[in-house]
Design a protein around this motif. Structure first.
Motif, mmCIF file in Angstrom:
data_model
loop_
_atom_site.group_PDB
_atom_site.id
_atom_site.type_symbol
_atom_site.label_atom_id
_atom_site.label_comp_id
_atom_site.label_asym_id
_atom_site.label_seq_id
_atom_site.Cartn_x
_atom_site.Cartn_y
_atom_site.Cartn_z
ATOM 1 N N SER A 55 -12.275 -29.357 -59.517
ATOM 2 C CA SER A 55 -13.582 -29.055 -58.927
ATOM 3 C C SER A 55 -13.442 -28.460 -57.533
ATOM 4 O O SER A 55 -14.207 -27.567 -57.148
ATOM 5 C CB SER A 55 -14.424 -30.330 -58.877
ATOM 6 O OG SER A 55 -15.664 -30.100 -58.270
ATOM 7 N N TYR A 62 -13.163 -36.599 -54.170
ATOM 8 C CA TYR A 62 -14.196 -36.181 -55.126
ATOM 9 C C TYR A 62 -14.721 -37.382 -55.912
ATOM 10 O O TYR A 62 -15.934 -37.485 -56.164
ATOM 11 C CB TYR A 62 -13.618 -35.135 -56.075
ATOM 12 C CG TYR A 62 -14.549 -34.782 -57.217
ATOM 13 C CD1 TYR A 62 -15.579 -33.869 -57.045
ATOM 14 C CD2 TYR A 62 -14.386 -35.379 -58.469
ATOM 15 C CE1 TYR A 62 -16.432 -33.550 -58.098
ATOM 16 C CE2 TYR A 62 -15.229 -35.069 -59.527
ATOM 17 C CZ TYR A 62 -16.249 -34.153 -59.333
ATOM 18 O OH TYR A 62 -17.095 -33.847 -60.375
ATOM 19 N N SER A 64 -15.808 -23.942 -66.913
ATOM 20 C CA SER A 64 -14.760 -24.668 -66.222
ATOM 21 C C SER A 64 -13.493 -24.726 -67.070
ATOM 22 O O SER A 64 -13.524 -24.725 -68.306
ATOM 23 C CB SER A 64 -15.241 -26.084 -65.914
ATOM 24 O OG SER A 64 -14.219 -26.863 -65.360
ATOM 25 N N GLU A 75 -12.403 -24.807 -58.095
ATOM 26 C CA GLU A 75 -13.465 -23.994 -58.684
ATOM 27 C C GLU A 75 -14.635 -23.803 -57.732
ATOM 28 O O GLU A 75 -15.280 -22.734 -57.727
ATOM 29 C CB GLU A 75 -13.941 -24.639 -59.981
ATOM 30 C CG GLU A 75 -12.925 -24.557 -61.114
ATOM 31 C CD GLU A 75 -13.412 -25.171 -62.400
ATOM 32 O OE1 GLU A 75 -12.782 -24.909 -63.457
ATOM 33 O OE2 GLU A 75 -14.425 -25.906 -62.363
ATOM 34 N N SER A 76 -14.927 -24.822 -56.903
ATOM 35 C CA SER A 76 -16.014 -24.659 -55.927
ATOM 36 C C SER A 76 -15.662 -23.587 -54.898
ATOM 37 O O SER A 76 -16.551 -22.847 -54.436
ATOM 38 C CB SER A 76 -16.302 -25.991 -55.245
ATOM 39 O OG SER A 76 -15.187 -26.432 -54.502
ATOM 40 N N ARG A 82 -9.973 -34.116 -62.338
ATOM 41 C CA ARG A 82 -11.217 -33.358 -62.330
ATOM 42 C C ARG A 82 -11.655 -33.034 -60.911
ATOM 43 O O ARG A 82 -12.281 -31.993 -60.667
ATOM 44 C CB ARG A 82 -12.306 -34.140 -63.056
ATOM 45 C CG ARG A 82 -12.682 -35.468 -62.445
ATOM 46 C CD ARG A 82 -13.588 -36.283 -63.336
ATOM 47 N NE ARG A 82 -13.832 -37.615 -62.815
ATOM 48 C CZ ARG A 82 -14.409 -38.582 -63.513
ATOM 49 N NH1 ARG A 82 -14.787 -38.362 -64.764
ATOM 50 N NH2 ARG A 82 -14.598 -39.770 -62.976
#
Length: 482
Positions: free
Chosen positions: A61, A250, A43, A64-65, A57
């Motif tokens: 996330s 998130y 990451s 990146e997901s 974050r």
């Protein structure tokens, strides 16, 4: 439920599972063989510490997901393209010539970009445009924003319900259900077997479907505060706020995965209801694929043993605390009982002492009364004895006087007979007898007072009668003195 930290995603005829920096893709090929590929994804948060902070974050996330999801979908699709012997298109050939080895990554990036643009257009711009048509009817900006959010949610639910009818998407949703069931089996403390997985729920609070629903709900709150008259500027601001909204959503999903409070469960419930559309019941073959994907990146046996040890320690600790509380309670109760008993004894002793004091006081009073009575009796008896003694003394004196008088009278009478003297001689003889027989002071005083004796008659010549009169006078005088 103990969070395991693993997450997953359904792919074409397979499941991807990710644990920290590792992820594995398990795909069942058309020949029923299960292929597993394990990879590492570092990451950007390891390099840029800002992405370890809340909100940031979540933004990272989310991006990146999407990247990992595109990679895994491309990997799973490759097996079926080879089976069907699909020839590459002209665009793919052109990208291969231009980008060569990076052609696949470029195509994936373009595909992801087009998907994002379509999602923004369908779920952000279109609801805002429809709500803008109602400005002549609805004057409240807040109400228009709420209507826009409801339209957005309705479009998303309709979209999911529509694509779930496609055969390939429906099978992918079945793998999605296998992914949820497998993770639930681990986190609920069961061994990872097909039978155990089948009994688990298809719902999970950390699911991407719940994340998308929370994004739409949070967007309503954010967009309420955007007060811009220009419509194009309002749309730009909403697009720019998407990463922030994703970061906030998130954080809620992350909290929901670790928290079992009633409030969090209530807020998570709508997203879990929506999972009824994005998850379907898997068959045993799909569950086997999900299990192998988990085992490639996660040691579930060690996880279960660790949790059992922690649970047993917690139970023993709670039991110890409970026993200590019970013992303390028993000791306190014993102390309370002892103290109450001591208090009762003290009270009893006080009562006894009070009773004794009262009895002693009563006894003292009774004794005093008794002593008074006795002393009174003694005094009375003493007085009586004294009075009796005095009376006896007086009687004895009177008797003595009577005897003396009788003797004197007898002597005088005999002398009178012999001498034959007259009354004057007898009186002289009486004086002479008085000289011969002296009496005590009281008798003398009484005799001295004979002149005032009412009982004596001067005319009486009998000496005996005069003597009796003197005796009666003395006796009456003594009674008056008493």
């Amino acid at each position: 439920m103990k969070p395991s930290g693993i997450g997953g995603q359904a792919v074409i005829e397979g499941v991807m599972m990710k644990n920290k920096d590792e992820y594995a893709i398990a795909v069942r090929k058309p020949n029923k063989e299960i292929v597993i590929e394990k990879s590492t994804f570092v990451s950007a948060a390891e390099k840029y510490k800002i992405f370890k902070l809340p909100i940031f974050r979540g933004m990272l996330s989310f991006v990146e997901s999407m990247i990992i999801g595109s990679r895994t979908l491309t990997f799973s699709a490759s097996f079926f393209e080879e089976e069907e012997e699909v020839k590459p298109s002209r665009m793919e050939k052109a990208f291969s010539k231009i980008f060569k080895e990076k052609a696949e990554s470029v195509i994936m990036g373009i595909t992801m970009l087009v998907s994002v643009i379509l999602a923004i257009g369908i779920f952000i711009l279109l609801p805002g445009f429809i709500a803008g048509l109602l400005t002549e009817v609805v004057q409240s900006r807040v109400l228009l924003t709420i209507i826009e959010g409801c339209i957005r949610i309705l479009l998303f639910v309709s979209y999911v319900a529509a694509i779930s009818q496609i055969k390939d998407i429906k099978r992918m949703f079945m793998y999605h259900g296998a992914e949820h069931k497998t993770i639930n089996c681990i986190e609920r403390g069961y061994e990872l077997t097909v039978e155990n997985v089948k009994r688990q729920s298809r719902e999970h609070k950390r699911c991407g479907t719940s994340f998308m629903f929370i994004v739409m709900f949070v967007s309503i709150i954010f967009f309420i505060f955007i007060r811009v008259e220009q419509q194009w500027l309002r749309y730009v601001i909403r697009v720019l706020l998407i990463p922030v909204i994703a970061g906030v959503s998130y954080e809620f999903i992350r909290l929901a995965g670790r928290n079992e409070s009633k409030i969090v469960n209530i807020l998570s419930r709508p997203g879990m209801w929506l999972q009824a559309l994005t998850t379907k019941e898997p068959d045993n073959d799909m569950i086997e694929v999900a299990i192998q994907s988990v085992e490639a990146v996660f040691d579930w046996k060690e996880f279960l043993n660790t949790n059992k040890a922690k649970t047993s320690r917690n139970k023993s600790a709670r039991k110890t605390v409970k026993n200590s509380k019970t013992n303390n309670g028993n000791e306190n109760s014993k102390l309370n009982d002892n103290s109450s008993k001591e208090n009762n004894k003290i009270n009893q002793n006080k009562n006894i002492n009070n009773m004794k004091i009262e009895e002693t006081a009563e006894e003292i009073i009774a004794k005093k009364e008794s002593l008074k009575a006795k002393s009174k009796v003694v005094a009375d008896s003493t007085l009586q004895h004294l009075e009796a003694d005095k009376r006896n003394d007086i009687e004895e004196q009177n008797n003595q006087k009577k005897d003396d008088l009788s003797k004197d009278n007898k002597h005088r009478s005999e002398k009178h007979k012999k001498s034959g003297n007259n009354n004057s001689k007898s009186s002289e003889g009486l004086k002479a007898s008085d000289k011969k027989h002296p009496v005590d002071e009281e008798t003398a005083a009484a005799i001295g007072e004979l002149k005032g004796n009412p009982y004596i008659d001067e005319e009486e010549d009998d000496e005996i009668l005069r003597a009796l009169d003197r005796y009666l006078f003395i006796n009456e005088k003594s009674k008056e003195e008493e």
